[in-house]
Design an enzyme around this catalytic site. Structure first.
Site, PDB file in Angstrom:
ATOM      1  N   LYS A  77       0.882  -1.230   0.011  1.00  0.00           N
ATOM      2  CA  LYS A  77       0.078  -0.331  -0.147  1.00  0.00           C
ATOM      3  C   LYS A  77       0.788   1.183   0.193  1.00  0.00           C
ATOM      4  O   LYS A  77       0.479   2.236  -0.653  1.00  0.00           O
ATOM      5  CB  LYS A  77      -1.054   0.012   1.062  1.00  0.00           C
ATOM      6  CG  LYS A  77      -0.426   0.450   2.523  1.00  0.00           C
ATOM      7  CD  LYS A  77      -1.092   0.496   3.641  1.00  0.00           C
ATOM      8  CE  LYS A  77      -0.518   0.660   4.976  1.00  0.00           C
ATOM      9  NZ  LYS A  77       0.179   2.143   5.061  1.00  0.00           N
ATOM     10  N   THR A  78       2.216   1.263   0.662  1.00  0.00           N
ATOM     11  CA  THR A  78       2.886   2.284   0.736  1.00  0.00           C
ATOM     12  C   THR A  78       3.414   2.914  -0.623  1.00  0.00           C
ATOM     13  O   THR A  78       3.490   3.939  -0.867  1.00  0.00           O
ATOM     14  CB  THR A  78       3.968   2.373   1.846  1.00  0.00           C
ATOM     15  OG1 THR A  78       3.539   1.982   3.018  1.00  0.00           O
ATOM     16  CG2 THR A  78       4.995   3.466   1.883  1.00  0.00           C
TER      17      THR A  78
ATOM     18  N   ASP B 183      -3.424   8.214   4.687  1.00  0.00           N
ATOM     19  CA  ASP B 183      -2.869   6.751   5.194  1.00  0.00           C
ATOM     20  C   ASP B 183      -3.511   6.163   6.212  1.00  0.00           C
ATOM     21  O   ASP B 183      -3.906   7.046   6.939  1.00  0.00           O
ATOM     22  CB  ASP B 183      -1.519   6.904   4.836  1.00  0.00           C
ATOM     23  CG  ASP B 183      -0.576   5.421   4.872  1.00  0.00           C
ATOM     24  OD1 ASP B 183      -1.506   4.502   4.564  1.00  0.00           O
ATOM     25  OD2 ASP B 183       0.319   5.307   5.528  1.00  0.00           O
ATOM     26  N   GLU B 184      -3.571   4.889   6.268  1.00  0.00           N
ATOM     27  CA  GLU B 184      -3.892   4.318   7.702  1.00  0.00           C
ATOM     28  C   GLU B 184      -5.575   4.664   7.894  1.00  0.00           C
ATOM     29  O   GLU B 184      -5.697   5.275   9.142  1.00  0.00           O
ATOM     30  CB  GLU B 184      -2.993   4.503   8.692  1.00  0.00           C
ATOM     31  CG  GLU B 184      -1.820   3.742   8.382  1.00  0.00           C
ATOM     32  CD  GLU B 184      -1.831   2.389   8.430  1.00  0.00           C
ATOM     33  OE1 GLU B 184      -2.717   1.757   8.703  1.00  0.00           O
ATOM     34  OE2 GLU B 184      -0.397   1.709   8.434  1.00  0.00           O
TER      35      GLU B 184
ATOM     36  N   GLN C 287      -7.231  -4.332   9.855  1.00  0.00           N
ATOM     37  CA  GLN C 287      -6.115  -4.005  10.921  1.00  0.00           C
ATOM     38  C   GLN C 287      -6.541  -2.789  11.473  1.00  0.00           C
ATOM     39  O   GLN C 287      -5.819  -1.876  12.190  1.00  0.00           O
ATOM     40  CB  GLN C 287      -4.968  -3.609  10.139  1.00  0.00           C
ATOM     41  CG  GLN C 287      -4.367  -4.723   9.332  1.00  0.00           C
ATOM     42  CD  GLN C 287      -3.069  -4.443   8.521  1.00  0.00           C
ATOM     43  OE1 GLN C 287      -2.161  -4.145   9.288  1.00  0.00           O
ATOM     44  NE2 GLN C 287      -3.024  -4.601   7.216  1.00  0.00           N
TER      45      GLN C 287
ATOM     46  N   ARG D  74       2.377 -10.077  10.595  1.00  0.00           N
ATOM     47  CA  ARG D  74       3.814  -9.450  10.678  1.00  0.00           C
ATOM     48  C   ARG D  74       4.748 -10.566  10.442  1.00  0.00           C
ATOM     49  O   ARG D  74       5.746 -10.225  10.049  1.00  0.00           O
ATOM     50  CB  ARG D  74       3.933  -9.212  12.422  1.00  0.00           C
ATOM     51  CG  ARG D  74       3.358  -7.967  12.806  1.00  0.00           C
ATOM     52  CD  ARG D  74       3.001  -6.770  12.146  1.00  0.00           C
ATOM     53  NE  ARG D  74       1.738  -6.912  11.153  1.00  0.00           N
ATOM     54  CZ  ARG D  74       1.433  -6.257  10.265  1.00  0.00           C
ATOM     55  NH1 ARG D  74       2.235  -5.526   9.742  1.00  0.00           N
ATOM     56  NH2 ARG D  74       0.227  -6.344   9.581  1.00  0.00           N
TER      57      ARG D  74
END
Length: 754
Positions: free
Chosen positions: A33-34, A225-226, A256, A610
């Site tokens: 995504k980044t 973002d997020e 998340q 993770r």
């Protein structure tokens, strides 16, 4: 040439090039995504000639903003520096600097940090003549902060009968008045706290439409973002700013969303389409991070949540190793097994310590893990928290224990004399120290015993009360074991009561940490291998554990220990997730509603995703809680992972307990059909080894892989591996009767067989 588009998959490319109109990019874990967000901004500048000054990109951390800006700068050059890119608070503070006169603030208004804010609350409570044990600064400040994040002003707060009823039931009927005074005092001082940066931006746009109009036309493109972590205040600002051009792009993953306790509203992402009916939704579903076993297991977990945006995360990565499940007899055994597994994996795969992370639900769980890693001389770092024995509340209790043994310990005395508060201020403390030096030959204890000779009556009486309490501790320390003394100190000093009454998240954590310290002492005194169970012996052990030199070279090669909340956005080759038990994960506090339970499941999902190559889950049959050995129940979340992805570890151990095995609720464990032979079983069936006649340990420097050796306790075996960490040499030996053991050669006595 648009080189940055090369290597993107189709959904990623779609997220980069479709720049017009509202867009929501649902990005599964490890889906890049980044990269999409940064390349989208680069595409706006490079392909469409958009002025960077007209792009606003909002993040949650300065680190994320800095990394994104660096990536964009590589594509578009120094023009990237003209982007309005940063955290919500930094960007809105920038706007407020330009417009604050419209709200009556000076251009150079001060920004209070949390400590400043709490200190002001404390001062207001004192000036109002209120009991600070009821109106605790932490509690009051968090209540004010929560109201601001929901855009509830002090006027609305005071006039709302529901808030009034809540405060009265909490025995804080004047909380609204404190809120009012706090805001007025901040305004008078020309100061805003962190929450004001969001709250006042909303006020600015609401009360000054001309200002809102200016910024709506200035920013043609808004990117967030997020997005799943935004609160009400943050979302309303971004929604207003996108009101003219409608070019808002939000990137996030509802699976998340784990920060509800900070005010995050998952509904922002779930209901985004209602506010923007012509929304384009793009799903990034290919996971580039993890193996198929891990990705499929994560999908199975999150599928149990009802409130979510549907997606099917997949990966083209190899199948990888099965998820390992380790059952430990206790939390101490859990720590040892994790440390041993890390050591073995480092030698077998030649991985570095920084490739490993140990995640837990609460900070208090780090204690047994830290001790196990230290004993094996594996370097580690605590992220987002202090080392267990360095936390303030732990040091407070240890200071009482040390002073009970050595009443001349000035540092411990200074720490505890007015903790909890007993009316002995800094002036009185200075007089005690001075009297000790001038009147009593440097004896602090003598000065404490005779305060009437140099202090006013009120302060003298408080010091005598402290003296009587410490004398009782000193008496116990000479006659009782470390656990009994520690339990009494934690209770009689009032530390336990003080922390228990603080119902904030921070207060609860500190309370749990002190309980964990008591658990550590109980384990120490219950350990049959410990002969001296005195308080002195325990404090010596703690000193040896914590008295290590600080790293001077800032060596990054360390195992990472952190809570799952702190791990969000990170990745590691091998992740250990410990404490997978009911009431721990999921937390007992999150079982009251489906909404809370689903947030816990999202937290579990974050932890699982993770891991890149390997994931190990552990749970313990027993834990010390509140000074008692308790038996738990394996986490319900473990049963949400398909058995085809699981492997019951051969590290599973069985040790004798005071509770019959039939009463334990751990019998149903997903495992291969063939149950592996366990270390505990081998130990149970083995006869004690009798050392050979004339046994004499050999020079460890002559030890080599493949050699046959004899150990006084474990018997005969073969050296499988040798490892050197600093000055400490260790050997992994496969013993014939008890299985593999990792031994520190400076202590282990091995005889090399001819």
């Amino acid at each position: 040439m648009l080189n940055y588009l090369e290597g993107l998959n189709e959904p990623q490319r779609e997220g980069v090039v479709n720049t017009e109109g509202p867009c929501m990019i649902i990005a599964g874990a490890g889906s890049g995504k980044t990269r999409v967000l940064t390349m989208r901004i680069a595409h706006l500048i490079k392909a469409h000639g958009v002025d960077p000054f007209s792009i606003m990109a909002l993040t949650f951390t300065n680190k994320a903003a800095s990394e994104m800006r660096e990536r964009i700068e590589k594509e578009v050059g120094q023009e990237a520096r003209n982007l309005w890119m940063g955290t919500f608070h930094s960007i809105f503070a920038r706007i407020l600097r330009f417009e604050c006169d419209k709200l009556g603030y000076p251009k150079d208004f001060t920004i209070y940090d949390t400590d400043d804010s709490k200190q002001l609350v404390k001062q207001i409570v004192k000036e109002m003549g209120l009991d600070d044990k009821i109106y605790k600064p932490n509690v009051v400040f968090n209540r004010i902060s929560g109201a601001k994040n929901k855009l509830v002003s002090w006027k609305e707060y005071i006039s709302n009968p529901l808030f009034k009823a809540d405060d009265e039931s909490a025995r804080k009927p004047r909380l609204g008045e404190i809120y009012k005074t706090y805001v007025q005092r901040c305004f008078k001082a020309g100061a805003m706290d962190f929450d004001d940066l969001l709250f006042n931006t909303n006020v600015l746009f609401k009360e000054h439409p001309d200002v809102l109009h200016k910024y709506q036309h200035r920013f043609r493109y808004i990117l967030v973002d997020e997005f799943q972590d935004t609160n009400v205040s943050q979302y309303l600002i971004t929604k207003k700013l996108a009101g003219v051009h409608g070019n808002i792009c939000v990137v996030g993953d509802d699976a998340q969303s784990i920060y509800a306790f900070r005010g995050a509203e998952i509904e922002n992402i779930l209901n985004f389409e209602k506010d923007f009916p012509d929304l384009r939704t793009i799903k990034l579903e290919q996971n580039y991070r993890s193996t198929q076993h891990i990705v499929d297991a994560a999908n199975g977990i999150i599928r149990n949540n009802t409130g979510q945006l549907p997606k099917n995360v997949w990966t083209a990565n190899p199948q990888g190793e099965s998820i390992e499940l380790i059952q430990a007899a206790s939390d101490t055994e859990e720590g040892r097994l994790v440390a041993s597994a890390i050591f073995e994996e480092k030698m077998r795969k030649q991985w570095r310590s920084q490739d490993f992370a140990v995640l837990y639900r609460t900070n208090s769980q780090s204690r047994s893990l830290e001790e196990a890693l230290r004993r094996m001389n594996i370097k580690y770092k605590i992220v987002g928290g202090l080392s267990f024995y360095q936390r303030k509340e732990i040091k407070d209790v240890l200071a009482y224990l040390r002073f009970a043994i050595n009443p001349q310990d000035e540092q411990s005395f200074r720490r505890i004399i007015n903790l909890p508060k007993r009316g002995i201020g800094p002036t009185s403390v200075d007089k005690i120290i001075m009297a000790a030096g001038t009147r009593y030959d440097g004896s602090i204890w003598e000065a404490v015993c005779r305060p009437a000779e140099y202090l006013p009556a009120r302060a003298a009486n408080a010091v005598l009360g402290f003296k009587d309490m410490v004398e009782a501790f000193r008496y116990d320390a000479t006659r009782k074991d470390a656990y009994e003394v520690t339990r009494r100190v934690a209770k009689d000093t009032g530390i336990i009561k003080m922390l228990y009454e603080d119902k904030t998240v921070e207060g609860l954590t500190r309370y749990e940490n002190v309980q964990e310290l008591i658990n550590a002492v109980k384990e120490f005194t219950d350990n049959p291998e410990v002969e001296d169970k005195s308080l002195t012996a325990f404090l010596q052990e703690v000193s040896l554990l914590t008295g290590v030199d600080q790293d001077k070279d800032d060596d990054p090669d360390k195992v990472t220990l952190m809570t799952v909340h702190m791990a969000k956005g990170l990745e590691f080759k091998h992740v250990f997730l410990v404490g997978m038990e009911e009431d721990l994960f999921p937390s007992q506090m999150m079982l009251g509603s489906r909404k809370d339970l689903e947030e816990e499941r999202r937290l579990f999902y974050v932890a699982v995703t993770r891991a890149q190559s390997k994931l190990t889950l552990t749970f313990a049959l027993s834990r010390y809680r509140f000074g008692r050995l308790t038996y738990g129940e394996r986490s319900r979340f473990l049963d949400e992972i398909g058995p085809e992805h699981m492997n019951l570890s051969s590290r599973k151990v069985h040790t004798s307990t005071t509770k019959p095995a039939s009463e334990l609720s751990f019998a149903r464990i997903s495992a291969p059909t063939k149950k592996p032979t366990t270390l505990g079983a081998r130990m149970a069936g083995a006869k004690p080894h009798k050392p050979s006649e004339g046994f004499a340990p050999s020079d460890p420097s002559k030890l080599a892989v493949g050699q046959k050796v004899e150990h006084q306790k474990f018997g005969f075996g073969t050296v499988e591996a040798l490892d050197m960490d600093g000055m400490n040499k260790r050997a992994k030996v496969a013993f014939d009767k008890v299985g593999s053991k990792t031994l520190l050669l400076s202590f282990a006595k091995l005889r090399i067989l001819d």
